[in-house]
Design an enzyme around this catalytic site. Structure first.
Site, PDB file in Angstrom:
ATOM      1  CD  GLU A 191      -7.455  10.080   4.827  1.00 58.29           C
ATOM      2  OE1 GLU A 191      -7.464   8.847   5.034  1.00 58.29           O
ATOM      3  OE2 GLU A 191      -6.698  10.623   4.002  1.00 58.29           O
ATOM      4  CE  LYS A 213      -2.998  10.996   3.526  1.00 57.15           C
ATOM      5  NZ  LYS A 213      -4.130  10.196   3.006  1.00 57.15           N
ATOM      6  CB  CYS A 238      -4.762   8.060   6.230  1.00 53.20           C
ATOM      7  SG  CYS A 238      -5.265   6.369   5.791  1.00 53.20           S
TER       8      CYS A 238
HETATM    9  C1  ACM Z   1      -5.161   6.768   2.833  1.00 51.17           C
HETATM   10  O1  ACM Z   1      -4.192   7.498   3.037  1.00 51.17           O
HETATM   11  N1  ACM Z   1      -6.379   7.195   2.963  1.00 51.17           N
HETATM   12  C2  ACM Z   1      -4.956   5.371   2.426  1.00 51.17           C
END
Ligand code: ACM
Length: 267
Positions: A43, A113, A146
Site C-alpha cells: 500500500e 480503498k 490493507c
Molecule cells: C492500514 O490499513 N494501512 C492499516
C-alpha cells in the site's frame, strides 16, 4: 498451469519519491530474475504512509495511470505479467488510497480503498465502489487494500465475483491481519497474497510477514518481520474453483442471504 506469485516486501520512505521509485525498480528486477508472473507491491508504495498534513500527502500523490511510479509498473507488465501496487492517487475530487492493477502494459482497474484506517480519514476520500475482479490470461484476480481485511464482506464479495486469489497491498499496523487472512482464505476457499511493508515511520511500526495463503488455509509463504526483499511461490489458482469444504458443503452455495439481510442495513 502454475502461476508464480511474487510479494515485494518494501520499505518506502515518506517524502522521498526517488528512494521509493528506486526500491520499486530493485523489486521489479528481482521479480524478473525470479520469473514472477503476478507481483504484489505494498500500500502507498509511491509515497510512504504516515503523512503529517494533507499538503504533504498531496505533494506525494500521483496521477493514475500517468504518474512515474505507475508508468514504471506498467512497463514491467509488458511481457504478459500482472502487477498490483498501492498508490497515493491524485484525482480531481481529492486523494485516494488506491490499488492499481496493470496487466500486459496497461491499466486494468483502479480500486479505491473503501475502509480507511485511523488518520487516513484526514487525507483520503473513501472509495465508493465494490472491490474489483479482473480476468487475466485465464485466471481471476481480486484486489482489496490493507484494512479491508477486517471487513469479511470485502473478501466475500471478491469470492462471489469469482476471484481465485485476493491480491492485498498492505501497510499493516495491527498484529492480527496475517492470521485473519488465513481465515479469509478458508471461509471463501481462495488464495490470498498480502504484500506488507516493513520499518517505522513517525512512530508507526509496520509488521512485514508478507504472505501467500491457500484455499485450505495453508500458509504457502511467510516473509520475516523485517527486511526489504522479494519472495515468490508457484500456485495452481484453479484449486480455488473448488468451494467444497466438506463433501456436502459448498462455502458459497450454502450461504443463507435470506438470513443476512441485516448486514445490508446501517448500524
Ligand atoms: C492500514 O490499513 N494501512 C492499516
Amino acid at each position: 498451469m502454475m502461476v508464480n506469485v511474487g510479494l515485494a516486501q518494501m520499505m518506502p520512505k515518506i517524502g522521498d519519491f526517488e528512494h521509493n521509485h528506486d526500491e520499486l525498480e530493485r523489486m521489479l528486477k528481482m521479480a524478473s530474475e525470479s520469473n514472477v508472473d503476478v507481483l504484489v507491491i505494498p500500500e502507498l508504495a509511491n509515497s510512504g504512509y504516515a503523512f503529517d498534513s494533507l499538503d504533504e500527502a498531496r505533494s506525494l500523490a500521483e496521477d493514475v495511470p500517468h504518474g512515474t511510479f505507475c508508468r514504471t509498473l506498467a512497463d514491467w507488465t509488458n511481457s504478459g505479467r500482472l502487477a498490483v501496487a498501492g498508490i497515493c492517487e491524485n484525482s480531481a475530487d481529492g486523494l485516494y488510497n488506491s490499488g492499481v492493477i496493470f496487466g500486459d502494459g496497461r491499466l486494468m482497474v483502479t480500486y479505491r480503498k473503501v475502509h480507511l484506517f485511523g488518520k487516513e480519514k484526514e487525507w483520503f476520500v473513501a472509495g465508493s465502489k465494490e472491490p474489483p475482479v479482473v480476468e487475466f490470461h485465464g485466471h481471476r484476480y481480486g484486489v482489496m487494500v490493507c484494512f479491508d481485511w477486517v471487513f469479511p464482506e470485502m473478501s466475500r464479495i471478491l469470492a462471489v465475483k469469482g476471484a481465485q486469489i485476493i491480491l492485498h497491498p498492505a501497510n499493516l499496523v495491527l498484529p492480527f491481519a496475517q492470521n485473519a487472512m488465513i481465515t479469509r482464505s478458508i471461509e471463501n476457499r481462495v488464495f490470498t497474497a498480502t504484500a506488507n511493508r516493513v520499518g517505522e515511520e513517525r512512530g508507526l511500526g509496520f509488521s512485514g510477514m508478507s504472505q501467500v495463503t491457500s484455499p485450505k488455509g495453508d500458509v504457502l509463504l511467510r516473509m520475516p518481520t523485517e527486511g526489504s526483499s522479494l519472495a515468490c511461490c508457484d500456485v495452481d489458482l484453479t484449486l480455488a474453483d473448488n468451494k467444497m469444504i466438506t463433501q456436502q458443503n459448498d462455502v458459497l452455495r450454502d450461504r443463507r442471504p435470506d438470513i443476512y439481510k441485516r448486514l445490508t442495513e446501517p448500524t
